[in-house]
Design an enzyme around this catalytic site. Structure first.
Site, mmCIF file in Angstrom:
data_model
loop_
_atom_site.group_PDB
_atom_site.id
_atom_site.type_symbol
_atom_site.label_atom_id
_atom_site.label_comp_id
_atom_site.label_asym_id
_atom_site.label_seq_id
_atom_site.Cartn_x
_atom_site.Cartn_y
_atom_site.Cartn_z
ATOM 1 N N CYS A 126 -47.312 26.309 -0.818
ATOM 2 C CA CYS A 126 -46.103 26.133 -1.812
ATOM 3 C C CYS A 126 -46.036 24.867 -2.135
ATOM 4 C CB CYS A 126 -44.651 26.717 -0.977
ATOM 5 S SG CYS A 126 -43.974 25.402 0.033
ATOM 6 N N GLU A 145 -44.461 33.984 9.669
ATOM 7 C CA GLU A 145 -45.026 34.148 8.362
ATOM 8 C C GLU A 145 -46.348 35.131 8.155
ATOM 9 O OE1 GLU A 145 -46.748 31.930 4.246
ATOM 10 O OE2 GLU A 145 -45.152 30.824 5.329
ATOM 11 N N THR A 174 -48.123 29.547 3.717
ATOM 12 C CA THR A 174 -47.527 28.663 2.657
ATOM 13 C C THR A 174 -47.313 27.233 3.026
ATOM 14 O OG1 THR A 174 -45.063 29.200 3.149
ATOM 15 C CG2 THR A 174 -46.275 30.641 1.415
ATOM 16 N N SER A 217 -41.939 24.077 13.580
ATOM 17 C CA SER A 217 -42.083 23.943 12.144
ATOM 18 C C SER A 217 -43.447 23.395 11.859
ATOM 19 C CB SER A 217 -41.133 22.873 11.374
ATOM 20 O OG SER A 217 -41.428 22.674 10.075
ATOM 21 N N SER A 218 -44.233 24.514 11.084
ATOM 22 C CA SER A 218 -45.371 24.313 10.785
ATOM 23 C C SER A 218 -45.800 23.090 9.809
ATOM 24 C CB SER A 218 -46.403 25.503 10.242
ATOM 25 O OG SER A 218 -47.406 25.447 9.761
ATOM 26 N N ASN A 219 -44.807 23.253 8.664
ATOM 27 C CA ASN A 219 -45.117 22.042 7.614
ATOM 28 C C ASN A 219 -44.564 20.904 8.198
ATOM 29 O OD1 ASN A 219 -42.205 21.000 6.421
ATOM 30 N ND2 ASN A 219 -42.045 23.182 6.831
ATOM 31 N N HIS A 249 -37.212 26.925 10.675
ATOM 32 C CA HIS A 249 -37.625 26.337 11.842
ATOM 33 C C HIS A 249 -37.053 24.995 12.102
ATOM 34 C CE1 HIS A 249 -41.245 29.373 12.363
ATOM 35 N NE2 HIS A 249 -40.284 29.740 12.814
ATOM 36 N N SER A 280 -37.362 22.012 6.403
ATOM 37 C CA SER A 280 -36.317 22.697 6.715
ATOM 38 C C SER A 280 -35.333 21.693 7.363
ATOM 39 C CB SER A 280 -36.924 23.918 7.897
ATOM 40 O OG SER A 280 -37.847 23.270 8.897
ATOM 41 N N CYS A 302 -38.606 33.596 1.780
ATOM 42 C CA CYS A 302 -38.696 32.681 0.615
ATOM 43 C C CYS A 302 -39.649 33.390 -0.516
ATOM 44 C CB CYS A 302 -39.556 31.501 0.931
ATOM 45 S SG CYS A 302 -40.151 30.355 -0.469
#
Length: 323
Positions: A199, A131, A169, A227-229, A46, A272, A101
Site C-alpha cells: 500500500c 491479512e 500490503t 505490526s508488520s509495517n 496492530h 497504526s 482496509c
C-alpha cells in the site's frame, strides 16, 4: 533540560494511514451508535495503545467469531477476514461492521478474479499474519503462501504459464521485489498484479526512512512488535545505513544507553501509531539533549476512506469499494 547533544530527524509521512484511521473511527462510531460492548474480531489495528484505549471505551477484543454472543455487534479488523468468517458471523446472527482496509479488499478481489480464471496464486506474505489468512481464505485451493525469498524453492504450480503473484500490503518493498525476482527466475511466465499490492502508506513510510537513515546514528521506530509495517521500518532503517534502529511502543521503553555517542536520532512510526506516542518520544529526546527537530519529507498524503456503510448516514453511500 540537558545540554544539547544532537538533533532529531522526523520522518514524514509517519503514523496513521487512511485505512487505520477508518478502522479506529469505525469502532468509536460503533460504540457511539450501539453502546458498549462492541466486539472486535482480532486487534482492530496492530497497536497496543490503540487497543487499550478502545477497551477502556467499551470495545471487547476477541480472537474468534464464536466468542461473540449471538446477535451482538462485531467489527472486523483492518486486516480483513476470509469468507468463512463472514459465514460464521451470519450463522450467529451477528451485526457485522467490516472495517477491512479498502486496499486489502482490493487484494481480496484480485485473488478471487485470478482464482476464477484458474490461476495458481503465489501470495507473498508472512505466515500467520491476519491479512494473509483473510486473503488466502478467498481461494484456498488456488493460493499458496511464499514467506520471503527462502520460500521460493518450495513453490509448486500446475501450469507455469498460468501463475500470478499477489502480496500482503505491509511488506518491505525491496524484500518483496527480491522474492518476485526469484519467482520469475523459476517461472518466467509469472504475471504481476494489475496494480501494486504494497500500500501507498507502507511505501511512503519506508521511503522517508530510507531518505533519513544514512544521516542517523540511531532510528527509533514507534510501533508494536506484531505490526508488520513497523517491524519492516526497523529493517529498512538498518539496510539504508542507520547505525542502530529499535522498535518501541512507548517513550519509556527507550534505553538511555542507546544515545551514547549519538548525534542524530531519526524518529518515525508505523501506520497504526497515533501521533501522541511520537510526541512523547520527541519530548523524551528533548529532555535528554535532542531538542531540535527537522522534518524529512518523502511524500504528501491526502487519501481518506469513507467509513463502512453500516456506520454512515442513510444517504452517504458513496466511496466504499464493493466487497
Amino acid at each position: 533540560m540537558a545540554d544539547q547533544r544532537g538533533r532529531v530527524l522526523l520522518a514524514d509521512p509517519r503514523g496513521y494511514c487512511a485505512g487505520v484511521d477508518r478502522a479506529v473511527v469505525a469502532v468509536e462510531r460503533a460504540l457511539e451508535m450501539h453502546g458498549a460492548p462492541v466486539y472486535v474480531r482480532k486487534q482492530i489495528v496492530h497497536n497496543k495503545h490503540v487497543v487499550a484505549t478502545l477497551e477502556r471505551r467499551g470495545a471487547v477484543f476477541v480472537d474468534e467469531t464464536d466468542e461473540v454472543p449471538e446477535g451482538s455487534v462485531v467489527v472486523f479488523s483492518a486486516h480483513g477476514v476470509s469468507p468463512a468468517v463472514h459465514e460464521e458471523a451470519a450463522a450467529r446472527q451477528l451485526r457485522t461492521i467490516d472495517a477491512t482496509c479498502p486496499l486489502v479488499t482490493k487484494v481480496h478481489q484480485e485473488a478471487k478474479r485470478f482464482a476464477r480464471d484458474d490461476y495458481d496464486i503465489l501470495l507473498i506474505g508472512h505466515r500467520g499474519h491476519e491479512e494473509v489468512e483473510g486473503t488466502s481464505g478467498e481461494a484456498p485451493s488456488h493460493i499458496q503462501l511464499v514467506d520471503g525469498p527462502e520460500d521460493v524453492a518450495n513453490v509448486q504450480v500446475r501450469d507455469p504459464e498460468r501463475v500470478v503473484w499477489l502480496s500482503q500490503t505491509t511488506l518491505s518493498v525491496d524484500e518483496t521485489l527480491a522474492t518476485v525476482d526469484q519467482l520469475k527466475t523459476r517461472f518466467p511466465g509469472l504475471q504481476s498484479p494489475p496494480s501494486d499490492d504494497i500500500c501507498y502508506a507502507t511505501q511512503n513510510r519506508q521511503q522517508a526512512v530510507k531518505q533519513m537513515a544514512p544521516d542517523c546514528d540511531l532510528v527509533v521506530v514507534v510501533g508494536s512488535t506484531n505490526s508488520s509495517n513497523s517491524v519492516r521500518l526497523v529493517e529498512v532503517a538498518l539496510e539504508a545505513g542507520a547505525r542502530a534502529a529499535h522498535l518501541v511502543d512507548y517513550a519509556s521503553e527507550i534505553d538511555p544507553a542507546w544515545l551514547e555517542g549519538v548525534s542524530t536520532v531519526g524518529v518515525t512510526s508505523g501506520a497504526s501509531v497515533p501521533e501522541v506516542l511520537v510526541g512523547e518520544v520527541l519530548d523524551w529526546l528533548a529532555e535528554r539533549g535532542y531538542p531540535d527537530v527537522s522534518s524529512v519529507k518523502a511524500a504528501e498524503e491526502r487519501l481518506v476512506f469513507a467509513l463502512p456503510r453500516e456506520l454512515r448516514p442513510e444517504r452517504g453511500e458513496s466511496a466504499r469499494p464493493a466487497r
